[in-house]
Scaffold this active site. Structure first.
Site, PDB file in Angstrom:
ATOM      1  CG  ASP A  43      -1.953  -0.889   1.021  1.00  0.00           C
ATOM      2  OD1 ASP A  43      -2.455  -1.116   0.033  1.00  0.00           O
ATOM      3  OD2 ASP A  43      -2.318  -1.678   2.212  1.00  0.00           O
ATOM      4  N   GLY A  44       2.223   1.191   0.528  1.00  0.00           N
ATOM      5  CA  GLY A  44       3.080   2.297   0.705  1.00  0.00           C
ATOM      6  C   GLY A  44       3.374   2.658  -0.888  1.00  0.00           C
ATOM      7  CG  ASN A  54      -3.877   5.719   3.542  1.00  0.00           C
ATOM      8  OD1 ASN A  54      -4.828   5.184   3.141  1.00  0.00           O
ATOM      9  ND2 ASN A  54      -2.829   5.030   3.992  1.00  0.00           N
ATOM     10  CG  ASP A  94      -1.880  10.031  22.518  1.00  0.00           C
ATOM     11  OD1 ASP A  94      -1.854  10.888  23.475  1.00  0.00           O
ATOM     12  OD2 ASP A  94      -1.778   8.814  22.718  1.00  0.00           O
TER      13      ASP A  94
HETATM   14  N1  LIG Z   1      -1.240   2.431  14.206  1.00  0.00           N
HETATM   15  C1  LIG Z   1      -1.503   2.301  12.834  1.00  0.00           C
HETATM   16  O1  LIG Z   1      -2.009   1.684  12.373  1.00  0.00           O
HETATM   17  C2  LIG Z   1      -0.785   3.191  12.031  1.00  0.00           C
HETATM   18  C3  LIG Z   1       0.306   4.092  12.558  1.00  0.00           C
HETATM   19  C4  LIG Z   1       1.035   5.000  11.787  1.00  0.00           C
HETATM   20  C5  LIG Z   1       0.736   4.881  10.171  1.00  0.00           C
HETATM   21  N2  LIG Z   1      -0.216   4.062   9.866  1.00  0.00           N
HETATM   22  C6  LIG Z   1      -0.592   3.895   8.359  1.00  0.00           C
HETATM   23  O2  LIG Z   1       0.693   3.915   7.510  1.00  0.00           O
HETATM   24  C7  LIG Z   1       0.320   4.505   6.464  1.00  0.00           C
HETATM   25  C8  LIG Z   1       1.589   4.700   5.754  1.00  0.00           C
HETATM   26  O3  LIG Z   1       1.744   3.564   5.107  1.00  0.00           O
HETATM   27  P1  LIG Z   1       3.245   3.056   4.518  1.00  0.00           P
HETATM   28  O4  LIG Z   1       3.051   1.813   4.024  1.00  0.00           O
HETATM   29  O5  LIG Z   1       4.115   4.466   3.801  1.00  0.00           O
HETATM   30  O6  LIG Z   1       3.874   3.219   5.904  1.00  0.00           O
HETATM   31  P2  LIG Z   1       4.393   1.586   6.453  1.00  0.00           P
HETATM   32  O7  LIG Z   1       5.537   0.795   5.779  1.00  0.00           O
HETATM   33  O8  LIG Z   1       4.674   1.967   8.135  1.00  0.00           O
HETATM   34  O9  LIG Z   1       3.342   0.610   6.645  1.00  0.00           O
HETATM   35  C9  LIG Z   1       1.986   1.007   7.462  1.00  0.00           C
HETATM   36  C10 LIG Z   1       1.032  -0.126   7.225  1.00  0.00           C
HETATM   37  O10 LIG Z   1      -0.175   0.381   6.992  1.00  0.00           O
HETATM   38  C11 LIG Z   1      -0.940  -0.348   5.913  1.00  0.00           C
HETATM   39  N3  LIG Z   1      -1.528   0.444   4.845  1.00  0.00           N
HETATM   40  C12 LIG Z   1      -1.438   1.688   4.389  1.00  0.00           C
HETATM   41  N4  LIG Z   1      -2.362   2.195   3.634  1.00  0.00           N
HETATM   42  C13 LIG Z   1      -3.679   1.374   3.928  1.00  0.00           C
HETATM   43  C14 LIG Z   1      -5.032   1.170   3.791  1.00  0.00           C
HETATM   44  N5  LIG Z   1      -5.402   2.300   2.960  1.00  0.00           N
HETATM   45  N6  LIG Z   1      -5.684   0.408   4.484  1.00  0.00           N
HETATM   46  C15 LIG Z   1      -4.990  -0.542   4.928  1.00  0.00           C
HETATM   47  N7  LIG Z   1      -4.016  -0.608   5.466  1.00  0.00           N
HETATM   48  C16 LIG Z   1      -3.054   0.303   5.022  1.00  0.00           C
HETATM   49  C17 LIG Z   1       0.133  -0.806   5.025  1.00  0.00           C
HETATM   50  O11 LIG Z   1       0.063  -1.860   4.288  1.00  0.00           O
HETATM   51  C18 LIG Z   1       1.430  -1.023   6.197  1.00  0.00           C
HETATM   52  O12 LIG Z   1       1.135  -2.425   6.486  1.00  0.00           O
HETATM   53  C19 LIG Z   1      -0.336   5.756   6.869  1.00  0.00           C
HETATM   54  O13 LIG Z   1      -1.030   6.409   5.959  1.00  0.00           O
HETATM   55  C20 LIG Z   1      -1.161   5.311   8.244  1.00  0.00           C
HETATM   56  O14 LIG Z   1      -2.556   4.851   7.671  1.00  0.00           O
HETATM   57  C21 LIG Z   1      -0.771   3.497  10.744  1.00  0.00           C
HETATM   58  N1  LIG Z   2       8.991   4.429  -5.047  1.00  0.00           N
HETATM   59  C1  LIG Z   2       9.400   4.533  -3.981  1.00  0.00           C
HETATM   60  N2  LIG Z   2      10.140   5.556  -3.603  1.00  0.00           N
HETATM   61  C2  LIG Z   2      10.250   5.920  -2.169  1.00  0.00           C
HETATM   62  N3  LIG Z   2       9.564   5.204  -1.001  1.00  0.00           N
HETATM   63  C3  LIG Z   2       8.826   4.217  -1.535  1.00  0.00           C
HETATM   64  C4  LIG Z   2       8.498   4.063  -2.803  1.00  0.00           C
HETATM   65  N4  LIG Z   2       7.845   2.929  -2.812  1.00  0.00           N
HETATM   66  C5  LIG Z   2       7.265   2.774  -1.805  1.00  0.00           C
HETATM   67  N5  LIG Z   2       7.864   3.594  -0.761  1.00  0.00           N
HETATM   68  C6  LIG Z   2       7.861   3.530   0.671  1.00  0.00           C
HETATM   69  O1  LIG Z   2       8.601   2.436   1.127  1.00  0.00           O
HETATM   70  C7  LIG Z   2       7.622   2.012   2.319  1.00  0.00           C
HETATM   71  C8  LIG Z   2       7.202   0.624   2.179  1.00  0.00           C
HETATM   72  O2  LIG Z   2       6.422   0.272   0.882  1.00  0.00           O
HETATM   73  P1  LIG Z   2       5.457  -0.710   0.816  1.00  0.00           P
HETATM   74  O3  LIG Z   2       4.261  -0.369   1.986  1.00  0.00           O
HETATM   75  O4  LIG Z   2       5.046  -0.714  -0.579  1.00  0.00           O
HETATM   76  O5  LIG Z   2       5.922  -2.164   1.227  1.00  0.00           O
HETATM   77  P2  LIG Z   2       5.747  -3.116   2.427  1.00  0.00           P
HETATM   78  O6  LIG Z   2       5.902  -2.267   3.702  1.00  0.00           O
HETATM   79  O7  LIG Z   2       6.676  -4.349   2.373  1.00  0.00           O
HETATM   80  O8  LIG Z   2       4.199  -3.462   2.031  1.00  0.00           O
HETATM   81  P3  LIG Z   2       3.198  -3.670   3.443  1.00  0.00           P
HETATM   82  O9  LIG Z   2       3.099  -2.685   4.194  1.00  0.00           O
HETATM   83  O10 LIG Z   2       2.174  -4.272   2.683  1.00  0.00           O
HETATM   84  O11 LIG Z   2       3.991  -4.833   4.218  1.00  0.00           O
HETATM   85  C9  LIG Z   2       6.672   3.038   2.426  1.00  0.00           C
HETATM   86  O12 LIG Z   2       6.718   3.928   3.508  1.00  0.00           O
HETATM   87  C10 LIG Z   2       6.514   3.961   1.024  1.00  0.00           C
HETATM   88  O13 LIG Z   2       6.126   5.118   1.416  1.00  0.00           O
END
Ligand SMILES: NC(=O)c1ccc[n+]([C@@H]2O[C@H](COP(=O)([O-])OP(=O)(O)OC[C@H]3O[C@@H](n4cnc5c(N)ncnc54)[C@H](O)[C@@H]3O)[C@@H](O)[C@H]2O)c1
Ligand SMILES: Nc1ncnc2c1ncn2[C@@H]1O[C@H](COP(=O)(O)OP(=O)(O)OP(=O)(O)O)[C@@H](O)[C@H]1O
Length: 527
Positions: free
Chosen positions: A291-292, A370, A400
């Site tokens: 999703d990131g 998001n 918080d």
């Molecule tokens: N306590 C929490 O649940 C918490 C805390 C901080 C951030 N987040 C979420 O992480 C997002 C950033 O994601 P990232 O991947 O860049 O960071 P990250 O790598 O820390 O991943 C955060 C997790 O949130 C999940 N996630 C992201 N968007 C989602 C969605 N729309 N629906 C369900 N799950 C989702 C990702 O798959 C990942 O498992 C933020 O937008 C925020 O929503 C969650």
């Molecule tokens: N092309 C990109 N350049 C820089 N940062 C990126 C890029 N793609 C993803 N990221 C960052 O890398 C992090 C991890 O990406 P992503 O959520 O896709 O992988 P993941 O953590 O393995 O997936 P999941 O959360 O499903 O386990 C996220 O914070 C996202 O913002």
């Protein structure tokens, strides 16, 4: 009824002669009171009681006229002040809109009829809007409307840059398997005293290419060997079998070139300014990650976003419905179309600095897919956030922090903080407190048209921190505020099946729903 009302309001707010006339009226009323007094004063002396009473009555009338004149003058001054504020705000919005969208801001030449009077930015914006309205018609929505990339502009740009024309497509809304070209703008109709709502049940959105896509942007999660392998393989296939132009991030291009010089054909961009133009070059975005990576991809587009196909290469994918192992079949079907899409709404966020409250320029606009989060950061004090919805006071969040989330983000941080899960196609803004120190505060969902303002009170004990999709943290000092409303540029994501099936599948798989074993028939029963 409404067009007339609007028209008269419009005249009232912009017509200067009326304003000036109003002032003349008030002055003449004031002087008439004075004249009445001057005329009556000598005559009153030595007159009988009746005449005195009559003169008192005249005096009262003159006073009432004076008060009315003063009131009118006051209202006019107020109106002038509001008009000035409105114009400042409008100018600010125009500037912002141009910064994001206007091709001339990005130094692209335009055909002459669009270029005329560009010094007047409003004209250019109205022309763009006019073009959109012209195209819109009754038959769905076309890409050049969404991207504000009119045919004439595309042709001109293509010839000028020797580049391929951007693929156009059409969106249609269909209901329970029945396809219809009719996109109903009217949600509510009013006829013969009855209010009815347009039929909207289970409408899915279908995207049909009008010309074949030619350019694909492939975005990948960094530092992942599996992603790197599949990325190289997919790009090779897209070039050799689909004859497509490929764009990747600068980092990925270098990685591909270290692997083989075969990838020399892959395009990239040099700086942020060039990246801002991606939406005019790219027909489709493919993401490889979790999703990131989808969030990252969306953040690259500060305006319109081309359709996004998200392949799952992470641990938890709520927005990544496609399996990377089957990328050939999936991309074949998508490039051919039609495809079901989910239009994921985004929020636009503005930080308003107390220190810059008299300046016309605002902090940069940030779009989130998001959520935007305001929290206490490393401070040990409770946050104290005053929240308003369209100028109505909502509450002061003590706790918080607060999450303002899209419905796509409802399954992310907002869910963890106790917010509801909402189908991503529902337009709305989720208002979810983080650990509120008040037992009565519950999450809310606002309609799509509101503007939420979160204010850090001037007497707050500590600053707060804002972050956008979990990134780009900024400090909010006491007196600063965050403005948040629905953005006009959604992210269209391709569905594996359709938006409802994909949403339900993501919560079944992601949250392990329905894993509880069903009770057996064999046991106690109601008699
Ligand atoms: N306590 C929490 O649940 C918490 C805390 C901080 C951030 N987040 C979420 O992480 C997002 C950033 O994601 P990232 O991947 O860049 O960071 P990250 O790598 O820390 O991943 C955060 C997790 O949130 C999940 N996630 C992201 N968007 C989602 C969605 N729309 N629906 C369900 N799950 C989702 C990702 O798959 C990942 O498992 C933020 O937008 C925020 O929503 C969650
Ligand atoms: N092309 C990109 N350049 C820089 N940062 C990126 C890029 N793609 C993803 N990221 C960052 O890398 C992090 C991890 O990406 P992503 O959520 O896709 O992988 P993941 O953590 O393995 O997936 P999941 O959360 O499903 O386990 C996220 O914070 C996202 O913002």
């Amino acid at each position: 009824m409404y067009p007339f009302q609007l028209k008269s309001n419009e005249n009232a707010s912009v017509s200067y002669p009326q304003h000036e006339n109003g002032h003349v009226d008030s002055i003449s009323l004031l002087s008439s009171e004075k004249t009445v007094q001057e005329l009556l004063e000598p005559a009153i002396q030595g007159m009988d009681g009746n005449l005195v009473e009559f003169s008192e009555a005249l005096r009262t009338v003159a006073k009432a006229l004076r008060l009315a004149a003063e009131g009118k003058a006051c209202a006019q001054a107020d109106a002038a002040e509001w008009k000035h504020k409105y114009e400042l705000e409008r100018e600010r919005n125009m500037l912002l809109e141009h910064k994001v969208l206007s091709p001339e801001e990005h130094h692209c030449d335009l055909p002459s009829e669009r270029n005329e009077g560009l010094s007047n930015k409003e004209d250019a914006t109205y022309q763009a809007i006019g073009q959109t309205l012209k195209c819109c018609g009754k038959n769905g929505i076309c890409t050049h409307e969404i991207l504000r990339d009119g045919e004439a502009d595309s042709d001109y740009e293509s010839v000028k840059n020797g580049r391929k024309k951007k693929a156009s497509f059409k969106l249609a809304w269909y209901c329970k398997g029945e396809s219809s070209d009719q996109y109903k703008h009217d949600v509510v109709s009013f006829a013969r005293g009855n209010i009815t709502t347009a039929e909207r049940s289970s409408k899915q959105i279908s995207l049909k290419w009008e010309t074949s896509p030619q350019t694909v942007l492939v975005l990948t999660k960094p530092n992942s060997t599996s992603v790197r392998i599949i990325c190289a393989e997919m790009i090779r296939w897209l070039k050799q079998h689909k004859k497509l132009d490929i764009f990747v991030e600068p980092r990925v291009r270098s990685e591909l070139l270290t692997e083989s010089s075969f990838f020399n054909f892959v395009h990239t961009w040099e700086d942020d300014k060039e990246a801002l133009l991606l939406h005019t070059k790219v027909d489709l975005v493919v993401t490889l990650g979790g999703d990131g990576t989808v969030l990252w991809g969306a953040s690259l587009f500060k305006g319109p976003v081309p359709p996004v196909v998200a392949f799952s290469l992470g641990s938890l994918g709520f927005m990544t419905p496609f399996y990377s192992e089957h990328y050939k079949e999936s991309l074949d079907a998508i490039l051919q179309g039609p495809i079901s899409i989910t239009l994921r709404h985004r929020l636009q966020c503005h930080v308003i600095r107390e220190s810059a409250k008299h300046e016309l320029r605002l902090d940069e606009l940030t779009l989130v897919l998001n959520e935007v989060t305001i929290d206490r950061g490393i401070s040990s004090f409770l946050t104290n956030l005053e929240c308003y919805c369209d100028h109505n006071f909502v509450t002061t969040v003590q706790g918080d922090g607060l999450i303002l989330s899209t419905t796509s983000g409802s399954t992310a941080y907002s869910l963890a903080a106790g917010g509801s899960m909402v189908h991503p196609q529902v337009p709305g803004i989720l208002f979810t407190p983080i650990c509120p120190h008040s037992l009565s505060f519950r999450p809310l969902i606002f309609p799509e048209h509101v503007t939420v303002r979160v204010q850090i009170p001037a007497n707050s004990r500590s600053p707060a921190w804002v972050s956008f999709d979990g990134k780009g943290r900024k400090k909010l000092e006491p007196g600063d505020a965050l403005l948040c409303s629905m953005a006009p540029w959604p992210v269209p994501t391709a569905c594996q099946v359709d938006s409802t099936s994909d949403f339900l599948r993501s919560i079944h798989d992601g949250l392990h729903w329905n894993l509880r074993k069903t009770q057996s028939f064999d046991g106690p029963r109601d008699t």
